[in-house]
Design a protein around this motif. Structure first.
Motif, short mmCIF file in Angstrom:
data_model
loop_
_atom_site.label_atom_id
_atom_site.label_comp_id
_atom_site.label_asym_id
_atom_site.label_seq_id
_atom_site.Cartn_x
_atom_site.Cartn_y
_atom_site.Cartn_z
N GLU A 308 0.83 -1.21 0.00
CA GLU A 308 0.00 0.00 0.00
C GLU A 308 0.86 1.26 0.00
O GLU A 308 0.56 2.24 -0.70
CB GLU A 308 -0.93 0.02 1.22
N ALA A 309 1.95 1.23 0.77
CA ALA A 309 2.84 2.39 0.85
C ALA A 309 3.52 2.63 -0.50
O ALA A 309 3.68 3.78 -0.94
CB ALA A 309 3.89 2.20 1.93
N THR A 311 2.33 1.70 -3.47
CA THR A 311 1.29 2.18 -4.39
C THR A 311 1.01 3.65 -4.17
O THR A 311 0.88 4.44 -5.12
CB THR A 311 0.00 1.37 -4.19
N ASP A 312 0.93 4.04 -2.91
CA ASP A 312 0.68 5.45 -2.58
C ASP A 312 1.81 6.33 -3.07
O ASP A 312 1.59 7.41 -3.64
CB ASP A 312 0.50 5.61 -1.07
N MET A 315 1.63 6.74 -6.81
CA MET A 315 0.52 7.62 -7.20
C MET A 315 0.90 9.08 -7.01
O MET A 315 0.57 9.94 -7.85
CB MET A 315 -0.73 7.27 -6.39
N ARG A 316 1.58 9.39 -5.92
CA ARG A 316 2.00 10.77 -5.68
C ARG A 316 2.97 11.25 -6.76
O ARG A 316 2.88 12.38 -7.24
CB ARG A 316 2.65 10.89 -4.30
#
Length: 468
Positions: A308-309, A311-312, A315-316
């Motif tokens: 998740e980290a 992916t985040d 995305m940023r």
């Protein structure tokens, strides 16, 4: 011309000695077993230069390592290797007389760059550790002294040729009558800018790691088990197979935070507090201190970055790349103010390459010299394009999210005076420097005590004067 090939051999021995620094202990054991099996003497002094001996095992290990890595000597290695080790000793002796020194910061930077180069060649930290059969920490310690000597030799060589230069007229004369196929070939090079962001590690994950380390401390302190046993079971460092033991190590070869805690330990029965370094979280047990060297055991645990980290983070960066493409701000400004990459942030994101052959830094990379993950992206880009976000392992061995911009690409070509004068000047300048270094070495040999074992006296040496 013998003096021209001499410099190539000096660079060759430096490259071999770099690998030797990482592999020396294992290779020495292999070599000694081979000697013993053949009924030969395990070791002996074969040369003496000044008051410095050169051992038969030094030569055998260098030759074994070169063969293992596919290197082929252009002369008899039994002659070439000890000669070039002797040349290195001449430089080191002169450097000591001239008070030539290098700082620990320079040595640390050199170690990091060489390790990064090796990791890039084999495909990452884990593969390098698997290939060498030891942890990055162990490799770092083993490389320290040899690379320090190499830096001193480089500095001494620079000092010897610092006043040598060539004029444009000399460059033109040198290349005027050379056939086309002797003109330097300039390979395709690229200049790349990078922005990285490190995914945030969840606090729960950090707490889990710290709780594990506290539990290990309690188990050792209460006598339930030994530190070495827990290191073998749980440490995420290559030293785990040795019970976490690092061997006697100078302070400068250790991570500063690790060294600060380790050197303050006084009781082998006490376990250190938890120490955070760029590699993860450690606990340390003192074995013995000898002056400025220390032997400790440690257990390393590395917090895991969640999917998740990552992916985040991607995305940023994807949003950031879109803003750059839309002209809201430049890639260079974003790299300066947003990037986590300390090595490039102050240079507007521009990546730099350390050329081991010349010892210089440049922003121009051959494709094979780029980190693999970056090269994959650059292959897809036109000049000025910004990549999609991707993950990579950075110079500090951490997983990061990144985007890159292809700043410039120069296609492969034969050098021309108009476009590549500096490349052509370097060819002539290096030739002139090599001639000067050759003369210096010959003069130095004349004034240095040298004793060569009888069976090495019939060699065809690169430099005259060894046999007196």
């Amino acid at each position: 011309m013998k003096h021209i090939s001499a410099n190539r051999l000096i660079l060759s021995i430096a490259a071999v000695m770099l690998s030797l620094a990482v592999q020396a202990q294992d290779d020495k054991a292999t070599t000694e077993k081979s000697f013993a099996a053949s009924g030969n003497v395990v070791d002996e002094v074969i040369w003496v230069v000044g008051d410095e001996p050169i051992l038969r095992s030094d030569v055998e290990i260098a030759r074994y390592q070169a063969m293992r890595d596919g290197y082929r000597w252009d002369r008899d290695p039994d002659c070439a290797i000890p000669e070039q080790i002797a040349v290195q000793k001449l430089f080191l002796h002169q450097a000591a007389l001239d008070s030539i020194e290098v700082t620990e910061a320079e040595v640390t930077q050199e170690v990091d760059e060489r390790l990064n180069y090796l990791m890039n060649q084999v495909g990452g930290r884990e593969k390098l550790e698997e290939y060498q059969g030891k942890s990055l920490t162990e490799m770092r310690m083993e490389m320290h002294d040899d690379l320090k000597n190499q830096l001193i030799v480089q500095q001494m060589r620079r000092e010897l040729v610092k006043d040598i230069d060539v004029t444009p007229a000399e460059v033109r004369r040198y290349f005027k009558d050379l056939p086309q196929d002797s003109i330097p070939f300039v390979p395709t090079t690229v200049e790349v800018e990078i922005i990285t962001k490190q995914p945030k590690i969840a606090e729960d994950e950090i707490n889990r790691i710290k709780n594990d380390l506290r539990e290990y401390t309690e188990r050792v302190t209460s006598g339930q088990t030994s530190f070495a046993t827990l290191a073998r079971l749980y440490s995420e460092d290559g030293s785990s197979r040795n019970g976490g033991e690092l061997g006697f190590t100078p302070r400068a070869a250790l991570d500063p935070a690790f060294a600060s805690v380790a050197f303050n330990l006084t009781d082998p029965n006490k376990i250190s507090k938890i120490v955070e370094t760029e590699f993860g979280y450690h606990i340390i047990q003192l074995i013995e201190k000898r002056g400025e060297r220390i032997n400790v055991r440690h257990i390393l645990r590395k917090p895991k970055i969640s999917d998740e980290a990552i992916t985040d983070g991607k995305m940023r960066l994807d949003s950031l790349a879109t803003d750059i493409r839309n002209g809201k701000f430049t890639f260079e400004d974003a790299a300066t103010f947003i990037s986590d990459d300390k090595d490039t942030r102050n240079n507007h994101g521009l990546m730099a390459f350390f050329d081991q052959t010349t010892g210089s830094r440049t922003s121009k990379f051959r494709m094979q010299d780029l980190p693999t993950e970056v090269a994959v992206q650059v292959e897809k880009l036109q000049v000025g394009d910004v990549s999609a976000p991707f993950t990579m392992t950075d110079s500090r061995m951490k997983t990061v999210c990144a985007i890159v911009k292809l700043k410039n690409r120069t296609e492969s070509h034969r050098a021309t005076m108009a476009d590549d004068f500096q490349v052509m000047k370097e060819v002539v300048l290096n030739k002139k420097r090599e001639e000067h270094i050759h003369k210096w070495i010959v003069e130095k040999i004349k004034n240095t005590y040298v004793r060569v074992n009888d069976r090495y006296k019939d060699c065809d040496y690169e430099f005259e004067g060894w046999i007196k």
